[in-house]
Design a protein around this motif. Structure first.
Motif, PDB file in Angstrom:
ATOM      1  N   UNK A  69      86.164  -2.007  77.455  1.00 57.37           N
ATOM      2  CA  UNK A  69      86.622  -3.166  76.696  1.00 57.37           C
ATOM      3  C   UNK A  69      87.004  -4.297  77.653  1.00 57.37           C
ATOM      4  N   UNK A  70      87.658  -3.946  78.764  1.00 59.27           N
ATOM      5  CA  UNK A  70      87.994  -4.954  79.764  1.00 59.27           C
ATOM      6  C   UNK A  70      86.739  -5.553  80.364  1.00 59.27           C
ATOM      7  N   UNK A 100      84.643  -1.192  66.037  1.00 55.87           N
ATOM      8  CA  UNK A 100      84.222  -0.671  64.736  1.00 55.87           C
ATOM      9  C   UNK A 100      83.386   0.600  64.844  1.00 55.87           C
ATOM     10  N   UNK A 101      82.355   0.669  65.715  1.00 56.85           N
ATOM     11  CA  UNK A 101      81.597   1.931  65.817  1.00 56.85           C
ATOM     12  C   UNK A 101      82.457   3.115  66.217  1.00 56.85           C
ATOM     13  N   UNK A 102      83.505   2.879  67.002  1.00 57.93           N
ATOM     14  CA  UNK A 102      84.342   3.990  67.454  1.00 57.93           C
ATOM     15  C   UNK A 102      85.355   4.439  66.411  1.00 57.93           C
ATOM     16  N   UNK A 103      85.685   3.578  65.449  1.00 54.79           N
ATOM     17  CA  UNK A 103      86.625   3.981  64.400  1.00 54.79           C
ATOM     18  C   UNK A 103      85.901   4.454  63.142  1.00 54.79           C
ATOM     19  N   UNK A 104      84.585   4.285  63.078  1.00 53.74           N
ATOM     20  CA  UNK A 104      83.840   4.674  61.882  1.00 53.74           C
ATOM     21  C   UNK A 104      83.942   6.159  61.543  1.00 53.74           C
ATOM     22  N   UNK A 105      83.899   7.074  62.529  1.00 57.60           N
ATOM     23  CA  UNK A 105      84.097   8.492  62.159  1.00 57.60           C
ATOM     24  C   UNK A 105      85.422   8.736  61.442  1.00 57.60           C
ATOM     25  N   UNK A 124      91.076   2.700  71.481  1.00 55.49           N
ATOM     26  CA  UNK A 124      89.758   2.242  71.943  1.00 55.49           C
ATOM     27  C   UNK A 124      89.899   1.048  72.880  1.00 55.49           C
ATOM     28  N   UNK A 125      90.772   0.114  72.541  1.00 52.44           N
ATOM     29  CA  UNK A 125      90.883  -1.106  73.340  1.00 52.44           C
ATOM     30  C   UNK A 125      91.594  -0.872  74.672  1.00 52.44           C
ATOM     31  N   UNK A 126      92.127   0.298  74.894  1.00 52.17           N
ATOM     32  CA  UNK A 126      92.714   0.607  76.195  1.00 52.17           C
ATOM     33  C   UNK A 126      91.694   1.158  77.182  1.00 52.17           C
ATOM     34  N   UNK A 127      90.464   1.333  76.731  1.00 50.72           N
ATOM     35  CA  UNK A 127      89.420   1.901  77.593  1.00 50.72           C
ATOM     36  C   UNK A 127      88.831   0.826  78.507  1.00 50.72           C
ATOM     37  N   UNK A 181      85.375  -6.552  68.383  1.00 49.85           N
ATOM     38  CA  UNK A 181      85.764  -5.793  67.192  1.00 49.85           C
ATOM     39  C   UNK A 181      84.571  -5.181  66.472  1.00 49.85           C
ATOM     40  N   UNK A 182      83.455  -5.906  66.402  1.00 49.78           N
ATOM     41  CA  UNK A 182      82.305  -5.414  65.641  1.00 49.78           C
ATOM     42  C   UNK A 182      81.379  -4.528  66.465  1.00 49.78           C
ATOM     43  N   UNK A 183      81.240  -4.808  67.749  1.00 51.26           N
ATOM     44  CA  UNK A 183      80.292  -4.060  68.579  1.00 51.26           C
ATOM     45  C   UNK A 183      80.918  -2.881  69.309  1.00 51.26           C
ATOM     46  N   UNK A 184      82.197  -2.926  69.572  1.00 49.31           N
ATOM     47  CA  UNK A 184      82.828  -1.871  70.362  1.00 49.31           C
ATOM     48  C   UNK A 184      83.878  -1.086  69.570  1.00 49.31           C
TER      49      UNK A 184
END
Length: 308
Positions: free
Chosen positions: A199-200, A218-223, A193-196, A213-216
């Motif tokens: 995020x930059x 966490x939602x993407x790792x929740x599934x 996710x952080x390579x997208x 971590x909380x806004x970008x």
């Protein structure tokens, strides 16, 4: 761009960001359920889990709390199944059917709470290790690797042996020994996710570590966390039954593993009605969670579903 009403020709008021977010969540939930229904094994697991949860919630109404009382046991010890006792009685003359239903409350409670603790620890460690990198990630992942190579059951037995015998000890013993797999999975997803690019952009606009971590992230790792949770619950139920069978459970409550331990201690392992029902209940619950987890994983990861 605003919407135009076809009947009046007037422009409708634009939806608020919160309303749009709710609408997207509803569409996502509907799409998830539509795809989940195509997995027959997942539906079977979900139906079985719903039945067990319903029995656990209604246990005080269906069988009452007196079913656990040794002094109020209505039958004779180790009676075979009959019209009065559909699954026979235990070594104290208590009806096995009532004990089985009541035991679902404890076993499922431990499974859910231990899995929640395990997944929470694993998610926190995985996200922070994937975000901060450097020496912190190196140290925390070496600790994770150490937990991975150590037998989980042995660690849980060691903790349950030195702490007081209670439900919270079992939850703690399972939760703090089963998080490494979740941590590694979440860390790998965090790195992806952080390579997208967005995020930059978030960093360039002044987004801090907590915001990212909380806004970008966490939602993407929740599934992934959701799918992993269903699998961890299955493992937690099995571990709780094992600890109870070894005599490390809470002696004041009724659980499926505790019923197996009672049968062993009473030398009644040849009485099928004493051993088979709790064993089948443990196996069915674990299988149901596993089937649900696999179905959720296939829905959330289309590439995995296409490869099967």
């Amino acid at each position: 761009m605003t919407e135009t009403s076809a009947s009046t020709g007037t422009e409708a008021a634009p939806k608020s960001p919160r309303a749009l977010a709710r609408e997207r969540r509803r569409h996502s939930a509907a799409r998830f359920w539509r795809e989940f229904r195509t997995h027959r094994a997942g539906l079977f697991g979900l139906a079985a889990l719903a039945l067990f949860v319903l029995l656990a919630l209604l246990a005080p109404v269906l069988v009452g709390s007196d079913v656990q009382s040794v002094t109020k046991a209505p039958g004779q010890p180790l009676e075979a199944p009959s019209g009065e006792f559909l699954l026979g009685t235990d070594k104290d003359g208590r009806g096995m059917l009532g004990l089985l239903i009541w035991g679902a409350r404890f076993s499922l409670t431990v499974g859910f709470l231990a899995a929640a603790l395990s997944v929470a620890i694993g998610t926190l460690i995985g996200i922070t290790a994937g975000h901060y990198k450097g020496w912190y990630a190196t140290v925390i992942m070496r600790i994770t690797d150490w937990f991975l190579v150590m037998p989980t059951l042995v660690l849980a037995i060691a903790l349950a042996s030195v702490l007081s015998r209670s439900i919270w000890t079992i939850i703690l013993a399972i939760g703090v020994t089963t998080w490494p797999t979740t941590a590694r999975l979440v860390r790998a997803q965090t790195l992806a996710v952080e390579s997208r690019p967005y995020i930059e952009r978030a960093r360039a606009l002044g987004g801090g570590h907590t915001h990212i971590m909380t806004r970008h992230v966490l939602p993407n790792v929740m599934p992934l966390v959701l799918a992993q949770t269903t699998l961890v619950i299955s493992s937690a139920v099995l571990t709780e039954a094992t600890l109870a069978f070894l005599g490390l459970g809470d002696p004041t409550v009724t659980s499926w593993g505790g019923l197996l331990q009672d049968a062993r201690d009473a030398g009644a392992t040849t009485k099928w009605w004493y051993v088979m029902p709790p064993g089948l209940a443990i196996a069915l619950v674990a299988l149901s969670f596993t089937l649900c987890g696999r179905a959720v994983e296939s829905v959330l990861n289309p590439r995995l579903g296409a490869s099967r």
